[in-house]
Design a protein around this motif. Structure first.
Motif, PDB file in Angstrom:
ATOM      1  N   ASP A  73       0.683  -1.178   0.161  1.00  0.00           N
ATOM      2  CA  ASP A  73       0.135  -0.134   0.025  1.00  0.00           C
ATOM      3  C   ASP A  73       0.858   1.461   0.053  1.00  0.00           C
ATOM      4  O   ASP A  73       0.288   2.457   0.533  1.00  0.00           O
ATOM      5  N   VAL A  74       2.009   1.329  -0.514  1.00  0.00           N
ATOM      6  CA  VAL A  74       3.024   2.425  -0.527  1.00  0.00           C
ATOM      7  C   VAL A  74       3.468   2.567  -2.028  1.00  0.00           C
ATOM      8  O   VAL A  74       3.926   1.483  -2.704  1.00  0.00           O
ATOM      9  N   GLY A  75       3.415   3.985  -2.511  1.00  0.00           N
ATOM     10  CA  GLY A  75       3.884   4.167  -3.685  1.00  0.00           C
ATOM     11  C   GLY A  75       5.671   3.796  -3.803  1.00  0.00           C
ATOM     12  O   GLY A  75       6.373   3.668  -2.965  1.00  0.00           O
ATOM     13  N   VAL A  76       6.041   3.862  -5.026  1.00  0.00           N
ATOM     14  CA  VAL A  76       7.587   3.686  -5.364  1.00  0.00           C
ATOM     15  C   VAL A  76       8.115   4.871  -5.621  1.00  0.00           C
ATOM     16  O   VAL A  76       7.750   5.475  -6.457  1.00  0.00           O
ATOM     17  N   LEU A  77       9.518   4.909  -5.063  1.00  0.00           N
ATOM     18  CA  LEU A  77      10.285   6.412  -5.102  1.00  0.00           C
ATOM     19  C   LEU A  77      11.891   5.566  -5.461  1.00  0.00           C
ATOM     20  O   LEU A  77      12.290   5.074  -5.115  1.00  0.00           O
ATOM     21  N   MET A  78      12.056   6.115  -6.951  1.00  0.00           N
ATOM     22  CA  MET A  78      13.495   5.740  -7.341  1.00  0.00           C
ATOM     23  C   MET A  78      14.237   7.164  -7.973  1.00  0.00           C
ATOM     24  O   MET A  78      13.913   7.869  -8.733  1.00  0.00           O
ATOM     25  N   THR A  79      15.372   7.451  -7.285  1.00  0.00           N
ATOM     26  CA  THR A  79      16.150   8.439  -7.715  1.00  0.00           C
ATOM     27  C   THR A  79      17.667   8.041  -8.337  1.00  0.00           C
ATOM     28  O   THR A  79      18.340   7.056  -7.977  1.00  0.00           O
ATOM     29  N   ASN A  80      17.834   8.705  -9.364  1.00  0.00           N
ATOM     30  CA  ASN A  80      18.959   8.458 -10.394  1.00  0.00           C
ATOM     31  C   ASN A  80      19.648   9.691 -10.794  1.00  0.00           C
ATOM     32  O   ASN A  80      19.134  10.660 -10.948  1.00  0.00           O
ATOM     33  N   GLY A  81      21.118   9.322 -10.492  1.00  0.00           N
ATOM     34  CA  GLY A  81      21.927  10.758 -10.801  1.00  0.00           C
ATOM     35  C   GLY A  81      22.897  10.309 -11.752  1.00  0.00           C
ATOM     36  O   GLY A  81      23.372   9.250 -11.971  1.00  0.00           O
ATOM     37  N   GLU A  82      23.073  11.228 -12.810  1.00  0.00           N
ATOM     38  CA  GLU A  82      23.748  11.125 -14.088  1.00  0.00           C
ATOM     39  C   GLU A  82      24.528  12.429 -13.893  1.00  0.00           C
ATOM     40  O   GLU A  82      24.473  13.585 -14.147  1.00  0.00           O
ATOM     41  N   MET A  83      26.055  12.073 -14.039  1.00  0.00           N
ATOM     42  CA  MET A  83      27.007  13.111 -13.939  1.00  0.00           C
ATOM     43  C   MET A  83      27.570  13.207 -15.479  1.00  0.00           C
ATOM     44  O   MET A  83      28.283  12.448 -15.658  1.00  0.00           O
ATOM     45  N   LEU A  84      27.067  14.256 -15.837  1.00  0.00           N
ATOM     46  CA  LEU A  84      27.194  14.407 -17.479  1.00  0.00           C
ATOM     47  C   LEU A  84      28.732  14.856 -17.735  1.00  0.00           C
ATOM     48  O   LEU A  84      29.303  15.657 -17.206  1.00  0.00           O
ATOM     49  N   PRO A  85      29.477  14.176 -18.594  1.00  0.00           N
ATOM     50  CA  PRO A  85      31.043  14.530 -18.821  1.00  0.00           C
ATOM     51  C   PRO A  85      31.085  16.148 -19.231  1.00  0.00           C
ATOM     52  O   PRO A  85      32.166  16.888 -18.931  1.00  0.00           O
ATOM     53  N   MET A  86      29.987  16.828 -19.814  1.00  0.00           N
ATOM     54  CA  MET A  86      29.987  18.272 -20.165  1.00  0.00           C
ATOM     55  C   MET A  86      30.335  18.906 -18.602  1.00  0.00           C
ATOM     56  O   MET A  86      30.707  20.276 -18.697  1.00  0.00           O
ATOM     57  N   ALA A  87      29.913  18.394 -17.477  1.00  0.00           N
ATOM     58  CA  ALA A  87      29.783  19.340 -16.187  1.00  0.00           C
ATOM     59  C   ALA A  87      31.406  19.189 -15.773  1.00  0.00           C
ATOM     60  O   ALA A  87      31.463  20.463 -15.161  1.00  0.00           O
ATOM     61  N   ASP A  88      32.124  18.189 -15.932  1.00  0.00           N
ATOM     62  CA  ASP A  88      33.522  18.060 -15.556  1.00  0.00           C
ATOM     63  C   ASP A  88      34.246  17.137 -16.163  1.00  0.00           C
ATOM     64  O   ASP A  88      33.698  16.035 -16.605  1.00  0.00           O
ATOM     65  N   PRO A  89      35.465  17.281 -16.606  1.00  0.00           N
ATOM     66  CA  PRO A  89      36.256  16.601 -17.276  1.00  0.00           C
ATOM     67  C   PRO A  89      36.458  15.369 -16.880  1.00  0.00           C
ATOM     68  O   PRO A  89      36.748  14.106 -17.488  1.00  0.00           O
ATOM     69  N   LYS A  90      36.496  15.085 -15.450  1.00  0.00           N
ATOM     70  CA  LYS A  90      36.574  13.825 -14.751  1.00  0.00           C
ATOM     71  C   LYS A  90      35.271  12.937 -14.691  1.00  0.00           C
ATOM     72  O   LYS A  90      35.415  11.651 -14.491  1.00  0.00           O
ATOM     73  N   PHE A  91      34.107  13.317 -15.094  1.00  0.00           N
ATOM     74  CA  PHE A  91      32.978  12.675 -15.233  1.00  0.00           C
ATOM     75  C   PHE A  91      33.122  11.907 -16.638  1.00  0.00           C
ATOM     76  O   PHE A  91      33.205  12.457 -17.702  1.00  0.00           O
ATOM     77  N   GLU A  92      32.831  10.535 -16.373  1.00  0.00           N
ATOM     78  CA  GLU A  92      32.737   9.690 -17.731  1.00  0.00           C
ATOM     79  C   GLU A  92      31.256   9.019 -17.959  1.00  0.00           C
ATOM     80  O   GLU A  92      30.577   8.853 -17.149  1.00  0.00           O
ATOM     81  N   ALA A  93      31.012   9.286 -19.398  1.00  0.00           N
ATOM     82  CA  ALA A  93      29.966   8.544 -19.711  1.00  0.00           C
ATOM     83  C   ALA A  93      29.842   7.067 -19.739  1.00  0.00           C
ATOM     84  O   ALA A  93      30.964   6.252 -19.466  1.00  0.00           O
ATOM     85  N   GLY A  94      28.747   6.368 -19.358  1.00  0.00           N
ATOM     86  CA  GLY A  94      28.686   5.056 -18.895  1.00  0.00           C
ATOM     87  C   GLY A  94      27.786   4.388 -17.824  1.00  0.00           C
ATOM     88  O   GLY A  94      26.982   5.781 -17.479  1.00  0.00           O
ATOM     89  N   PRO A  95      28.082   3.544 -17.279  1.00  0.00           N
ATOM     90  CA  PRO A  95      27.457   3.265 -16.045  1.00  0.00           C
ATOM     91  C   PRO A  95      27.731   3.998 -14.835  1.00  0.00           C
ATOM     92  O   PRO A  95      28.671   4.965 -15.025  1.00  0.00           O
TER      93      PRO A  95
END
Length: 262
Positions: A73-95
């Motif tokens: 009887d409880v709803g579902v909450l799912m949070t996902n974070g994506e660090m885009l490479p355009m935001a910082d050189p050390k962020f990498e695309a992928g998993p």
């Protein structure tokens, strides 16, 4: 991790030890905060938040689905974070990286205290609203925890759900009639780092790069601590933690007010 020259490390540390910062702020002062809501037309709720030059965009997508067996009887909450490479050189695309997983989990931990998940139930054991919250890091200049939390809170308050009901064991959605997302209150997070002898609020990118320890504290408008996360390799003293908690309690009402005025 950002690598900065030793001379820069020493300069920042010396300033903080003398109750100063390289950008002129007080030790317990935030950078400029900007909040916009309703920026994604196809999302049920959305927001863009900037703290200094850090920028996070959040979109919320609701859909009907089956509840988990142990919480029928409880709803579902799912949070996902994506660090885009355009935001910082050390962020990498992928998993998702370890940092993006930590960010999503810490933000999720806080907002679960304010979303009334029981009111997202359409029929126990059969249909509930599932909220998918996507964090997109657009610019990174330190302190993503506070920026992302403000962005999610702003997007939640901007969210409209269509009215849904069960008819002959089938879910029926009325897209023309909407309701506000049921919330129990509001919440904001304050992040501190220990550098040298002092604890500072809202660390910049360079300050995060040389931190000894980090502490993020989520507090609701009702005055309860709803999330806390420790980072960094070195310990915090009891006095460090008490100082951070006291400062967080003094800052959270202002952060929540900014969301209400957005």
């Amino acid at each position: 991790m950002n690598i900065i020259p030793e001379i820069t490390r020493e300069c920042i540390t010396d300033l903080i030890n003398n109750n100063q910062r390289e950008d002129g702020r007080n030790l317990d002062e935030y950078r400029d905060i900007g909040i916009e809501t309703g920026i994604i037309s196809k999302a049920a709720g959305s927001a863009r938040v900037k703290i200094g030059n850090s920028q996070v965009i959040v979109g919320i997508k609701p859909q009907l689905g089956e509840p988990f067996p142990d919480t029928p009887d409880v709803g579902v909450l799912m949070t996902n974070g994506e660090m885009l490479p355009m935001a910082d050189p050390k962020f990498e695309a992928g998993p998702p990286s370890e940092a993006s997983v930590e960010l999503a989990r810490v933000v999720d931990r806080g907002i679960r205290e304010i979303v009334d998940l029981e009111k997202l139930c359409i029929e126990p054991g059969k249909k509930v609203w599932m909220l998918f919250i996507d964090l997109h890091i657009i610019d990174f200049d330190g302190n993503l925890f506070d920026t992302a939390t403000l962005a999610v809170l702003s997007a939640l308050k901007n969210t409209k759900l269509p009215v849904a009901k069960m008819v002959d064991d089938e879910s029926v959605i009325n897209e023309e009639t909407t309701m506000d997302l049921p919330l129990r209150g509001t919440e904001a997070m304050c992040t501190f780092v220990k550098i040298g002898e002092n604890v500072v609020l809202d660390p910049s990118l360079d300050e995060e790069a040389i931190l000894d320890a980090r502490l993020s504290i989520g507090i609701t408008d009702a005055g309860s601590i709803c999330a806390m996360q420790k980072g960094g390799d070195k310990p915090l003293t009891k006095d460090d933690i008490l100082e951070a908690v006291s400062t967080a309690y003094s800052k959270v009402p202002t952060l929540i007010e900014k969301v209400k005025n957005a």
